[in-house]
Design a protein around this motif. Sequence first.
Motif, PDB file in Angstrom:
ATOM      1  N   GLU A  93       0.781  -1.242   0.000  1.00 59.59           N
ATOM      2  CA  GLU A  93       0.000   0.000   0.000  1.00 59.59           C
ATOM      3  C   GLU A  93       0.809   1.286   0.000  1.00 59.59           C
ATOM      4  N   ILE A  94       2.093   1.247  -0.310  1.00 59.68           N
ATOM      5  CA  ILE A  94       2.847   2.506  -0.304  1.00 59.68           C
ATOM      6  C   ILE A  94       2.583   3.296  -1.583  1.00 59.68           C
ATOM      7  N   ASP A  95       2.506   2.605  -2.712  1.00 65.62           N
ATOM      8  CA  ASP A  95       2.146   3.298  -3.958  1.00 65.62           C
ATOM      9  C   ASP A  95       0.761   3.926  -3.817  1.00 65.62           C
ATOM     10  N   GLU A  96      -0.185   3.171  -3.255  1.00 68.45           N
ATOM     11  CA  GLU A  96      -1.529   3.719  -3.049  1.00 68.45           C
ATOM     12  C   GLU A  96      -1.496   4.894  -2.084  1.00 68.45           C
ATOM     13  N   ALA A  97      -0.694   4.788  -1.029  1.00 68.34           N
ATOM     14  CA  ALA A  97      -0.604   5.885  -0.058  1.00 68.34           C
ATOM     15  C   ALA A  97      -0.127   7.168  -0.735  1.00 68.34           C
ATOM     16  N   TRP A  98       0.853   7.027  -1.622  1.00 65.57           N
ATOM     17  CA  TRP A  98       1.381   8.203  -2.299  1.00 65.57           C
ATOM     18  C   TRP A  98       0.315   8.857  -3.189  1.00 65.57           C
ATOM     19  N   HIS A  99      -0.419   8.036  -3.916  1.00 65.33           N
ATOM     20  CA  HIS A  99      -1.351   8.561  -4.905  1.00 65.33           C
ATOM     21  C   HIS A  99      -2.737   8.901  -4.350  1.00 65.33           C
ATOM     22  N   ASN A 100      -3.115   8.309  -3.207  1.00 68.31           N
ATOM     23  CA  ASN A 100      -4.515   8.432  -2.790  1.00 68.31           C
ATOM     24  C   ASN A 100      -4.742   8.892  -1.353  1.00 68.31           C
ATOM     25  N   TRP A 101      -3.722   8.913  -0.507  1.00 71.94           N
ATOM     26  CA  TRP A 101      -3.983   9.179   0.901  1.00 71.94           C
ATOM     27  C   TRP A 101      -3.742  10.628   1.316  1.00 71.94           C
ATOM     28  N   GLY A 102      -3.273  11.443   0.399  1.00 67.64           N
ATOM     29  CA  GLY A 102      -3.191  12.880   0.658  1.00 67.64           C
ATOM     30  C   GLY A 102      -2.072  13.331   1.571  1.00 67.64           C
ATOM     31  N   TYR A 103      -1.020  12.513   1.722  1.00 64.57           N
ATOM     32  CA  TYR A 103       0.060  12.903   2.626  1.00 64.57           C
ATOM     33  C   TYR A 103       0.771  14.179   2.156  1.00 64.57           C
ATOM     34  N   GLN A 104       0.861  14.363   0.843  1.00 64.37           N
ATOM     35  CA  GLN A 104       1.560  15.551   0.346  1.00 64.37           C
ATOM     36  C   GLN A 104       0.896  16.823   0.851  1.00 64.37           C
ATOM     37  N   LYS A 105      -0.430  16.815   0.871  1.00 68.57           N
ATOM     38  CA  LYS A 105      -1.169  17.985   1.355  1.00 68.57           C
ATOM     39  C   LYS A 105      -1.087  18.088   2.868  1.00 68.57           C
ATOM     40  N   VAL A 106      -1.238  16.939   3.547  1.00 70.78           N
ATOM     41  CA  VAL A 106      -1.221  16.929   5.015  1.00 70.78           C
ATOM     42  C   VAL A 106       0.095  17.511   5.540  1.00 70.78           C
ATOM     43  N   PHE A 107       1.216  17.132   4.905  1.00 69.45           N
ATOM     44  CA  PHE A 107       2.528  17.559   5.395  1.00 69.45           C
ATOM     45  C   PHE A 107       3.079  18.763   4.629  1.00 69.45           C
ATOM     46  N   GLY A 108       2.280  19.326   3.737  1.00 67.46           N
ATOM     47  CA  GLY A 108       2.688  20.538   3.044  1.00 67.46           C
ATOM     48  C   GLY A 108       3.937  20.362   2.194  1.00 67.46           C
ATOM     49  N   TYR A 109       4.018  19.269   1.454  1.00 65.42           N
ATOM     50  CA  TYR A 109       5.202  19.010   0.643  1.00 65.42           C
ATOM     51  C   TYR A 109       5.374  20.062  -0.452  1.00 65.42           C
ATOM     52  N   THR A 110       6.583  20.542  -0.581  1.00 67.00           N
ATOM     53  CA  THR A 110       6.951  21.348  -1.734  1.00 67.00           C
ATOM     54  C   THR A 110       7.248  20.416  -2.912  1.00 67.00           C
ATOM     55  N   LYS A 111       7.468  20.988  -4.072  1.00 68.57           N
ATOM     56  CA  LYS A 111       7.829  20.179  -5.228  1.00 68.57           C
ATOM     57  C   LYS A 111       9.126  19.419  -4.954  1.00 68.57           C
ATOM     58  N   ALA A 112      10.066  20.073  -4.279  1.00 70.69           N
ATOM     59  CA  ALA A 112      11.336  19.409  -3.955  1.00 70.69           C
ATOM     60  C   ALA A 112      11.113  18.255  -2.981  1.00 70.69           C
ATOM     61  N   ASP A 113      10.233  18.467  -2.001  1.00 72.35           N
ATOM     62  CA  ASP A 113       9.913  17.392  -1.061  1.00 72.35           C
ATOM     63  C   ASP A 113       9.335  16.189  -1.799  1.00 72.35           C
ATOM     64  N   SER A 114       8.387  16.443  -2.679  1.00 72.09           N
ATOM     65  CA  SER A 114       7.732  15.354  -3.417  1.00 72.09           C
ATOM     66  C   SER A 114       8.728  14.612  -4.284  1.00 72.09           C
ATOM     67  N   LEU A 115       9.589  15.346  -4.946  1.00 70.95           N
ATOM     68  CA  LEU A 115      10.601  14.695  -5.790  1.00 70.95           C
ATOM     69  C   LEU A 115      11.533  13.837  -4.943  1.00 70.95           C
ATOM     70  N   LYS A 116      11.855  14.300  -3.758  1.00 74.28           N
ATOM     71  CA  LYS A 116      12.751  13.545  -2.883  1.00 74.28           C
ATOM     72  C   LYS A 116      12.079  12.255  -2.394  1.00 74.28           C
ATOM     73  N   VAL A 117      10.862  12.369  -1.866  1.00 78.42           N
ATOM     74  CA  VAL A 117      10.188  11.196  -1.292  1.00 78.42           C
ATOM     75  C   VAL A 117       9.837  10.194  -2.374  1.00 78.42           C
ATOM     76  N   TRP A 118       9.265  10.664  -3.477  1.00 85.26           N
ATOM     77  CA  TRP A 118       8.900   9.745  -4.558  1.00 85.26           C
ATOM     78  C   TRP A 118      10.151   9.186  -5.244  1.00 85.26           C
ATOM     79  N   GLY A 119      11.191   9.988  -5.297  1.00 82.58           N
ATOM     80  CA  GLY A 119      12.453   9.492  -5.858  1.00 82.58           C
ATOM     81  C   GLY A 119      13.027   8.365  -5.026  1.00 82.58           C
ATOM     82  N   ASP A 120      12.925   8.483  -3.697  1.00 81.05           N
ATOM     83  CA  ASP A 120      13.376   7.405  -2.818  1.00 81.05           C
ATOM     84  C   ASP A 120      12.558   6.139  -3.045  1.00 81.05           C
TER      85      ASP A 120
END
Length: 851
Positions: A440-467
């Motif tokens: 469920e990690i792929d689903e968490a990334w695409h559907n659970w809204g963590y990026q909004k909850v934690f206020g990810y910047t574009k750089a944050d998203s690239l880092k986490v998804w890149g990992d």
Amino acid sequence: MKQFRFILWLFFSVFAISYGQPVIGKTSTIIISDFEFSSASEGIWRNAKVPGTVHQDLLAYHLIPDPYIGENEKLVQWVERETWLYRAKFDCGSLNAFEYAELVLSGVDTHSEVYIDGKIVLTTQNMFRPSLLPITGGWRNGVHELLIVFHPASVHDSLAAMAYKTRLPDNRTFSRKPGYQYGWDWGPRLITCGITAPVKIHGWNELKLISARVITRKIESDRAFINAILEVSADQEMIMTLKCIESKAGISETIKVRLDVGHNEIRIPFEISNPKLWWPNGYGKPFLYHLVVESDLFDSAVEVPFGVRMVELVQEPDSSGVSFLFRINGKPVFAKGANYIPQDNFITRPDDLKYRQLLSRAAGQGFNMLRVWGGGIYERDLFYNLCDSLGLMVWQDFMFACYFPPATPQMAEEVRLEAIWQVKRLRPHPSVVLWCGNNEIDEAWHNWGYQKVFGYTKADSLKVWGDYKRLFDTILPDVLAQNDTTRPWWPSSPSIGWGRKESLRYGDMHYWGVWWGNEPFEIYRKKTGRFMSEYGFQSYPHPSTISYWAGERNKLSFSHPLMKAHQKHATGGETIETYLKRDFNLPADFDQYIYLSQVLQARGMGFAVESHRLAMPRCMGTLYWQLNDCWPVTSWSSVDYFGRPKAFFYQTSRLFAPTLITASVRLDTLWIEAVTEADLTRELELTVRVISLDGETIHTINEKVNLDRDHGCVLMKKALRELMTDTDKNDVFITAVLSSAGSGDIARCRTTLCRPADLVLRDPKVSYTLMTVGDHIHELKVMSEYPAFDVFIRFENDSEAVFSDNFFDLMPERPEIIRIESNKSISDLHEGLKVRSWYGSSDAKNKLPAR
């Protein structure tokens, strides 16, 4: 006569890392024992049990209360914040005859420093792979002290999270240890540490056999092409004589092999004429061969069990989207089973018997697959050996679940080494049919809204998804490409979230519209994907299990703190009650409520499994959440922590049988549907009965039907007005039976025309006879004067009694005979017998004296 034809070639590799497999050759092994443990703050040393955990050691000295009882979980949280020390003496004198010696630390949980005689020699930071240390110099003589200092994982996680800088949903992902120890919505927070495997020192001379396995290259109609693969490390060039024997075929072959310095891989191809294949449970016998390898350079023969088995994950475009099915030995297989979690929060506690009982019961119910979920552990060898012998396919997750993992250089290397070790360890098992990257990690990334909850910047998203991409698109696939190409790879389960319509058309699906979405059970008919790898519903466990943690049940309510302490879902109790109100009247009796929660779970999960199987071949798998528990709790399990089956588990024998028949009412029309995986070549007879709650048959229909294999089909559609006229729907039920002249009854089912709460139930007036038929084996014959549904039998004074069946229907003309295993006397069993059904609690009358 089967014949083997051996051909030999030799591969040399410069890949010289040893991954800690058992050393075989001219060897000796020391197991370090007599460990002591202490906290860094206290400094008092006490005897420790290794393998084990610090919580178990503290329990043994009554230094903590049992965290599985009452609210004691809260009282032991201090344990995770302490630094713990384990020490033992060792003497390598018995290894002086060997040129090489190596300390093997397996299952070290997790962040530790290892000292010998006060000098730090290595650190560990991954429970899922062993740490190795050459024993040289002065350590080879005399007595020495091994000291392992365990640092708090939660402190490590917090510091690592600060260094990572981008906030992740949960800090537990910074440790390579079982994620469920940190708590889940079915498990407690008990972050333990300790040494969970024996500590060994291996000694050897010029050669060691690192691993031996057999793989299937190809299967034809009358022969199979096999490779025996041996990994051998040598410190000089030498000639090794190998004798390969397959005992079941009476075949032996002697060959000579030239070994080079370093790591050698020896491949020995051979053929088996008219092979017996390894099949999943229900599709044939899971046949195991045993290759025996002897050598003049080995102390003893090496036995390598193997199954002749090919596996494919078939994903092909079709009219419904893209298929997702397992093809075993060229044959499509419908996967039937459950998601499996560790059997205890302290992983060394379950004994071999508990493993055998759980898995044997599952196979006996018709299971053919278990998914080893990614938030737990890579299971012990016994688990996979049992799955091999029982025909239980294993969907193997790597140990990642729900939360984004960092892929710092250090973590990425740990994951790579862990994957190499675990793949090499598990690849010999024919039961393992899939490697899956995570839960469920792929689903968490695409559907659970963590990026909004934690206020990810574009750089944050690239880092986490890149990992994420680095781990699951590069590192793990690369490990498999180098170490196991005989099984399919699936990056993440599910591939698409259940809220997206594409999830019904391809990939595997986790459907949680029921429970999380409060959808009715009937929605499963519409929400069936290509492979249903998760879905579930909670129920309360066996009454005796509740008594274990909460004491006397007559003093409890479902809002009591002791009940809430063992319900880890935020709205679990409320959700059970919401669904219960839809089907049943809420009982005032506590035990009846527990009972009905299990009936409700079985009812809902029955809808699910029936829908999935009737959708065959579009849907080709159903794995419910979850098989078992890790502590006494209210959860989605079908078997509770003490191994006591719930109603749903008993009903899987019908739901997972080769032939399934179902009955349902939709818009005043009766639907009879069926599916089979058996070759039912004879014409079948379908018998449908409308029966009053007095037990009288009102209407009977007999029809000849045919049932094609591997396709769900409708056997009958009848308007209810054709089956009954003036009869009240609240006063009848319907049964359907498939039978054949040569086989008798093949499958049966029952449905009502209204919700259970609206039925005008009679007191079934249950009676029984009970007699002893063997050593601790009793036979219970149960009868009733009126129909009774989901009859639950238990003994108040023997919670460990094992029943061959339970939660069964009783008809006046058809008694049920149940075999019971119990150490209690028959007089005790009479005294403690309790009966429940939809009607409520019944006083069962003994018809005959005990014999």
